[in-house]
Design a protein around this motif. Structure first.
Motif, PDB file in Angstrom:
ATOM      1  N   LYS A 167     -40.421  36.366  21.118  1.00  0.00           N
ATOM      2  CA  LYS A 167     -40.233  35.767  19.803  1.00  0.00           C
ATOM      3  C   LYS A 167     -40.364  36.810  18.698  1.00  0.00           C
ATOM      4  N   THR A 168     -41.179  37.813  18.934  1.00  0.00           N
ATOM      5  CA  THR A 168     -41.336  38.888  17.950  1.00  0.00           C
ATOM      6  C   THR A 168     -40.883  40.238  18.497  1.00  0.00           C
ATOM      7  N   SER A 169     -40.972  40.392  19.832  1.00  0.00           N
ATOM      8  CA  SER A 169     -40.661  41.673  20.494  1.00  0.00           C
ATOM      9  C   SER A 169     -41.421  42.828  19.857  1.00  0.00           C
ATOM     10  N   ASN A 170     -42.638  42.547  19.423  1.00  0.00           N
ATOM     11  CA  ASN A 170     -43.458  43.580  18.814  1.00  0.00           C
ATOM     12  C   ASN A 170     -44.220  44.320  19.895  1.00  0.00           C
ATOM     13  N   TYR A 171     -43.995  45.623  20.002  1.00  0.00           N
ATOM     14  CA  TYR A 171     -44.658  46.424  21.033  1.00  0.00           C
ATOM     15  C   TYR A 171     -45.634  47.367  20.366  1.00  0.00           C
ATOM     16  N   ALA A 172     -46.906  46.981  20.398  1.00  0.00           N
ATOM     17  CA  ALA A 172     -47.934  47.786  19.735  1.00  0.00           C
ATOM     18  C   ALA A 172     -49.237  47.655  20.502  1.00  0.00           C
ATOM     19  N   PRO A 173     -49.351  48.356  21.639  1.00  0.00           N
ATOM     20  CA  PRO A 173     -50.586  48.288  22.424  1.00  0.00           C
ATOM     21  C   PRO A 173     -51.793  48.677  21.588  1.00  0.00           C
ATOM     22  N   ARG A 174     -52.882  47.938  21.754  1.00  0.00           N
ATOM     23  CA  ARG A 174     -54.104  48.216  21.015  1.00  0.00           C
ATOM     24  C   ARG A 174     -55.213  48.618  21.980  1.00  0.00           C
ATOM     25  N   GLY A 288     -56.466  54.799  18.240  1.00  0.00           N
ATOM     26  CA  GLY A 288     -55.634  53.676  18.634  1.00  0.00           C
ATOM     27  C   GLY A 288     -55.241  53.580  20.087  1.00  0.00           C
ATOM     28  N   VAL A 289     -55.632  54.528  20.937  1.00  0.00           N
ATOM     29  CA  VAL A 289     -55.325  54.409  22.352  1.00  0.00           C
ATOM     30  C   VAL A 289     -56.599  54.608  23.165  1.00  0.00           C
ATOM     31  N   GLN A 290     -56.553  54.129  24.393  1.00  0.00           N
ATOM     32  CA  GLN A 290     -57.691  54.293  25.291  1.00  0.00           C
ATOM     33  C   GLN A 290     -57.330  55.271  26.398  1.00  0.00           C
ATOM     34  N   VAL A 291     -58.264  56.151  26.712  1.00  0.00           N
ATOM     35  CA  VAL A 291     -58.161  57.073  27.835  1.00  0.00           C
ATOM     36  C   VAL A 291     -59.499  57.022  28.561  1.00  0.00           C
ATOM     37  N   CYS A 292     -59.473  56.757  29.858  1.00  0.00           N
ATOM     38  CA  CYS A 292     -60.694  56.636  30.645  1.00  0.00           C
ATOM     39  C   CYS A 292     -60.578  57.473  31.908  1.00  0.00           C
ATOM     40  N   PHE A 293     -61.647  58.143  32.269  1.00  0.00           N
ATOM     41  CA  PHE A 293     -61.700  58.870  33.521  1.00  0.00           C
ATOM     42  C   PHE A 293     -62.941  58.458  34.311  1.00  0.00           C
ATOM     43  N   LEU A 294     -62.768  58.349  35.619  1.00  0.00           N
ATOM     44  CA  LEU A 294     -63.849  58.051  36.552  1.00  0.00           C
ATOM     45  C   LEU A 294     -63.791  59.094  37.655  1.00  0.00           C
ATOM     46  N   GLY A 303     -69.491  59.824  37.795  1.00  0.00           N
ATOM     47  CA  GLY A 303     -69.534  59.903  36.344  1.00  0.00           C
ATOM     48  C   GLY A 303     -68.259  59.377  35.732  1.00  0.00           C
ATOM     49  N   ALA A 304     -68.336  58.990  34.495  1.00  0.00           N
ATOM     50  CA  ALA A 304     -67.167  58.460  33.790  1.00  0.00           C
ATOM     51  C   ALA A 304     -67.289  58.753  32.315  1.00  0.00           C
ATOM     52  N   CYS A 305     -66.165  58.745  31.632  1.00  0.00           N
ATOM     53  CA  CYS A 305     -66.157  58.875  30.189  1.00  0.00           C
ATOM     54  C   CYS A 305     -64.888  58.234  29.655  1.00  0.00           C
ATOM     55  N   ALA A 306     -64.969  57.677  28.468  1.00  0.00           N
ATOM     56  CA  ALA A 306     -63.829  57.004  27.856  1.00  0.00           C
ATOM     57  C   ALA A 306     -63.665  57.462  26.414  1.00  0.00           C
ATOM     58  N   LEU A 307     -62.434  57.520  25.992  1.00  0.00           N
ATOM     59  CA  LEU A 307     -62.123  57.913  24.624  1.00  0.00           C
ATOM     60  C   LEU A 307     -62.640  56.877  23.632  1.00  0.00           C
ATOM     61  N   GLN A 308     -62.489  55.614  23.979  1.00  0.00           N
ATOM     62  CA  GLN A 308     -62.947  54.516  23.130  1.00  0.00           C
ATOM     63  C   GLN A 308     -63.992  53.699  23.872  1.00  0.00           C
ATOM     64  N   ASP A 309     -64.713  52.905  23.140  1.00  0.00           N
ATOM     65  CA  ASP A 309     -65.718  52.040  23.726  1.00  0.00           C
ATOM     66  C   ASP A 309     -65.046  50.956  24.568  1.00  0.00           C
ATOM     67  N   GLY A 310     -65.805  50.395  25.523  1.00  0.00           N
ATOM     68  CA  GLY A 310     -65.321  49.235  26.257  1.00  0.00           C
ATOM     69  C   GLY A 310     -65.038  49.452  27.722  1.00  0.00           C
ATOM     70  N   PHE A 311     -65.050  50.701  28.188  1.00  0.00           N
ATOM     71  CA  PHE A 311     -64.723  50.963  29.583  1.00  0.00           C
ATOM     72  C   PHE A 311     -65.949  50.765  30.469  1.00  0.00           C
ATOM     73  N   VAL A 312     -65.782  50.025  31.565  1.00  0.00           N
ATOM     74  CA  VAL A 312     -66.820  49.867  32.573  1.00  0.00           C
ATOM     75  C   VAL A 312     -66.243  50.228  33.933  1.00  0.00           C
ATOM     76  N   TYR A 313     -67.122  50.607  34.832  1.00  0.00           N
ATOM     77  CA  TYR A 313     -66.694  50.905  36.198  1.00  0.00           C
ATOM     78  C   TYR A 313     -67.722  50.348  37.164  1.00  0.00           C
ATOM     79  N   ALA A 314     -67.300  50.118  38.397  1.00  0.00           N
ATOM     80  CA  ALA A 314     -68.151  49.516  39.410  1.00  0.00           C
ATOM     81  C   ALA A 314     -68.515  50.546  40.462  1.00  0.00           C
ATOM     82  N   VAL A 315     -69.772  50.548  40.874  1.00  0.00           N
ATOM     83  CA  VAL A 315     -70.285  51.455  41.897  1.00  0.00           C
ATOM     84  C   VAL A 315     -70.885  50.619  43.020  1.00  0.00           C
TER      85      VAL A 315
END
Length: 335
Positions: A167-174, A288-294, A303-315
């Motif tokens: 309906k909008t075809s708006n492509y703007a990943p957050r 505006g983008v997320q980058v995560c490494f595990l 170990g892990a680190c993320a560019l933005q807050d919100g990343f979790v990982y399971a061990v």
């Protein structure tokens, strides 16, 4: 449809024995004969539980990560992984996957359609061909030749979501992280990345994803690109990535993390150094983008680190509730 926002509240988490643990971003154990499996995001709890069945039976890390990825592809219903994934802007669901053993063997498929377990096709590419990556129709033809069944995968919910998007075809990943108490858009760039070390000290890893929702037809992210979304070196360690795949491809992110571990950095420090490199080269990537490494090294440190807050990982270190836990990663440039 189950999403990462609701996954923590589902009975699946409880059944898998998962709890959210307030742990440090890096954990250590002696290598010994104690296996371990780690996975990205909260749905990693279920993937770990599936992988642990193999590890507990003295199975290989390679078999374990394939089992965990297959769980995500079939049993999880998530908008970014497997059968419930959101399609591209033309309404076509395509899947990407890669698998890598610690001895350097690897296989991958990209933009494959109507095959329920791309991770297992990727393993077939590794074991039955001289190639590493098959794409599109060729990947599907190969899968069928190997006995995989062609099965329509686009769900009614995913189709409805696509029709609403049109309906909008708006492509703007957050960014996935919450902002001002409001959840971000987590449907665009989540990946199941899973790494394991078995009782014999062997390492392996796997990635599987449906990629970004509403992507351009033919777009491929980092997950099936060995060295970007996944890299394993049995002499050093393993790393996997999640987030906006283009950033991992530009930086050869997973390979970079493993190389930092080769230089002597801990998994957490290696993940942090890789993100530092990305932001130094591309300052715009910090907005505006997320980058995560595990990462998991050959000693079993995680170990892990993320560019933005919100990343979790399971061990996961066992089958009981206290042995399959979620850990919140550190954030470098988050809000």
């Amino acid at each position: 449809m189950t999403t990462r926002r609701t996954f923590l509240g589902t009975t699946l988490l409880a059944a898998a024995g998962g709890t959210l643990a307030a742990k440090a971003p890096s954990e250590v154990r002696p290598r010994g004969n104690a296996p371990r499996v780690v996975s990205t995001w909260d749905f990693g709890i279920g993937a770990n539980a599936a992988a642990w069945k193999t590890l507990a039976a003295q199975g290989s890390a390679l078999d374990a990560v394939e089992a965990g990825a297959r769980w995500a592809e079939a049993d999880l219903c998530n908008s970014t992984v497997g059968r419930c994934g959101y399609p591209d802007r033309d309404g076509v669901l395509t899947l990407d996957a890669s698998i890598m053993d610690g001895d350097g063997r690897c296989g991958a498929v990209a933009a494959i359609e109507d095959i329920a377990h791309p991770i297992s096709v990727a393993r077939k590419v590794m074991e039955a061909t001289p190639h590493v990556l098959l794409v599109g129709q060729g990947a599907q033809d190969f899968a069928i030749s190997q006995g995989f069944k062609k099965t329509p995968l686009l769900t009614d919910d995913a189709r409805k979501a696509w029709q609403e998007w049109r309906k909008t075809s708006n492509y703007a990943p957050r960014v996935n992280a919450e902002r001002d108490g409001k959840p971000g858009d987590k449907s665009n760039h989540d990946t199941l990345g899973i790494l394991a070390i078995d009782a014999h000290g062997r390492l392996a890893g796997a990635c599987t994803t449906s990629g970004m929702a509403w992507k351009l037809r033919g777009r491929v992210g980092d997950s099936p690109i060995v060295g970007a979304g996944l890299y394993v070196d049995g002499d050093v360690g393993a790393a996997t990535a999640s987030g906006v795949g283009e950033e991992m491809i530009r930086s050869a992110g997973a390979f970079l993390v493993v190389e930092f571990m080769r230089q002597g950095k801990s998994p957490a420090a290696a993940c942090r150094a890789a993100i530092d490199r990305i932001v130094a080269k591309r300052p715009q990537a910090s907005k505006g983008v997320q980058v995560c490494f595990l990462a998991l090294n050959k000693l079993g440190e995680v170990g892990a680190c993320a560019l933005q807050d919100g990343f979790v990982y399971a061990v996961c270190d066992g089958a009981d509730a206290e042995s399959n836990v979620l850990t919140k990663s550190t954030s470098v440039y988050g809000a």
